[in-house]
Design an enzyme around this catalytic site. Sequence first.
Site, PDB file in Angstrom:
ATOM      1  CG  ASP A   1      -1.953   1.015   1.268  1.00 47.85           C
ATOM      2  OD1 ASP A   1      -2.820   0.955   0.387  1.00 47.85           O
ATOM      3  OD2 ASP A   1      -1.935   1.892   2.155  1.00 47.85           O
TER       4      ASP A   1
ATOM      5  CD  GLU B   1      -2.048   2.256  -3.698  1.00 49.75           C
ATOM      6  OE1 GLU B   1      -3.120   2.804  -3.959  1.00 49.75           O
ATOM      7  OE2 GLU B   1      -1.498   2.377  -2.582  1.00 49.75           O
TER       8      GLU B   1
HETATM    9  C1  GLC Z   1      -4.130   3.045  -0.763  1.00 46.42           C
HETATM   10  C2  GLC Z   1      -5.345   2.170  -0.690  1.00 46.42           C
HETATM   11  C3  GLC Z   1      -6.506   3.016  -0.268  1.00 46.42           C
HETATM   12  C4  GLC Z   1      -6.214   3.603   1.094  1.00 46.42           C
HETATM   13  C5  GLC Z   1      -4.898   4.352   1.088  1.00 46.42           C
HETATM   14  C6  GLC Z   1      -4.418   4.632   2.487  1.00 46.42           C
HETATM   15  O1  GLC Z   1      -4.217   4.002  -1.747  1.00 46.42           O
HETATM   16  O2  GLC Z   1      -5.553   1.524  -1.905  1.00 46.42           O
HETATM   17  O3  GLC Z   1      -7.703   2.304  -0.262  1.00 46.42           O
HETATM   18  O4  GLC Z   1      -7.239   4.480   1.468  1.00 46.42           O
HETATM   19  O5  GLC Z   1      -3.873   3.612   0.477  1.00 46.42           O
HETATM   20  O6  GLC Z   1      -3.987   3.464   3.104  1.00 46.42           O
END
Ligand code: GLC
Length: 548
Positions: A203, A262
């Site tokens: 994340d 991500e």
């Molecule tokens: C990422 C996740 C999202 C979350 C954010 C904070 O972007 O995909 O859903 O709100 O991180 O953890």
Amino acid sequence: MSTTPWWRDAVIYQVYPRSWADGDGDGVGDLPGITSRLEHLVSLGIDALWLSPFYTSPQNDAGYDVADYRDVDPLFGTLEDFDALVERAHALGLRVVVDVVPNHSSSEHPWFQAALAAGPGSPERARYVFREGRGTDGELPPNNWTSNFGGPAWSRLADGSWYLHLFDVTQPDFDWTNPEVRAELESVLRFWLDRGVDGFRIDVAHGLVKAEGLPDADLTLDPHRDPTGLLPMWDQPGVHEIYRDWRRLTDTYADDRMLCGEAWVGPPEALARYVRPDELHQTFNFSFLLTPWDAAALRASITTSLASAADVGAPQTWVLSNHDVVRHATRLGRADASRTVVTEGIGPDDEQPDAELGLRRARAATALMLALPGSAYLYQGEELGLPDATELPEDVLQDPTWERSGHARRGRDGCRVPVPWAPAGSSLGFGPKGDPWLPQPEAYARLSPASQDGVEGSTLELYRSLLRARRARSLGLGRLRWVEHQDPDVLWFVVSTDAGDTTVVTAVGASPVTLPADPAVVVSSEPLTGSTVPAGVTVWLDGAVAPI
Ligand code: GLC
């Protein structure tokens, strides 16, 4: 035996645990529910599932606010339920990827609680980003950074100190310059690797390291597009060291454990730095997801994506939907394709999608995506053609974005609505009883697997056919060659693999495309009319076929 690691061409299906299958009837999905539905994934033909967070959490950001990284929230079950899920998945030939949230914890995490109790200057506070404020009495935040969910990225405690949270106030950012933080997160990775997970989705992978001194940011910059590293909270060079350490760690395990980041980093060459040979295995290709339904833009995105990944020897990944964006069946049915709309949700007062057009294009887009070399990510329910819930009343919205933005941005609830499994019942088969945690749109009743299974032309059967043919033809391991077509609104390319050639044609624009007579159709997102590909359709043909 193939020596190609599984993740190079894997199709990975994202399960959002709250919303996939509710085993106990409390209206929220759970791990036993997921285990009971794994056969759906086998019949779909995917390689792995990725589970969004199911860890102990106050659920202020739907589980992306973790209070205990080594346990399952009672809402979702127990560690034993998790073990049972992994065991069943593995027995069915499915790999299991889990989310790890290293940028921030929940404010209920024992470390943050200890930091609050210990006071300024303590080692407990040094695990997070605490700073003194600016202004005469420290009454102004330490810098101008804003939270991704809206409002300032700093909150002040009664003792006068400020702490950083790039997301919700209940998601304090860790200080990654602290070796304790590094050691703890590596230990968390080991905990789950030892329990048998096949990889991690990381994340906010581009956010862990902040520029030294935490300087003010130029808030006019767009982190998704502008040259990288200019924003002090995103894509700082130091982040790569962390992933080198993580790669060394996963490499000590057998069976090709995988790391997918991500990282919302726009410039392709900057994103590619995350997948250099000694770093992560994959990153999400958000620039593909953000590309509008436009032939030239799609072609450019595919070409650039493939080239930048090839430069570092990594496979590219492809994705069209996830739990943070408007589902592609809805996105592609609207005239407004701006990025804001993709990530910030659609409400009853906004332009509503043309559902039929959206689904038609979504099927064509998926057929295009699943032919591309590399690995692909699917988001739960897209195989059913689910649209976003665009008419959720304000009083059911749960995404923290809604409150933090002062009701300016609706947030991501529309894509998180529980999936239907049956055409009727209080939650359309999502659970044995009770209402789902978000209301399902009426359209979901006719989109359940029960309504589509074995039905020729259904979206579910289309996905099954695409995934079967993709596997049989090893398309994920192929090489792509563009073929020129006189109509600029047509995408035409050939994917070559050891299994032979496959030609892919997408009629992106409003005009149909004529194929040579008697085309050898492998799969088509809608029926062809003779040898004509109607507008908004993708077809796969056997062999290398040239346009006429
Ligand atoms: C990422 C996740 C999202 C979350 C954010 C904070 O972007 O995909 O859903 O709100 O991180 O953890």
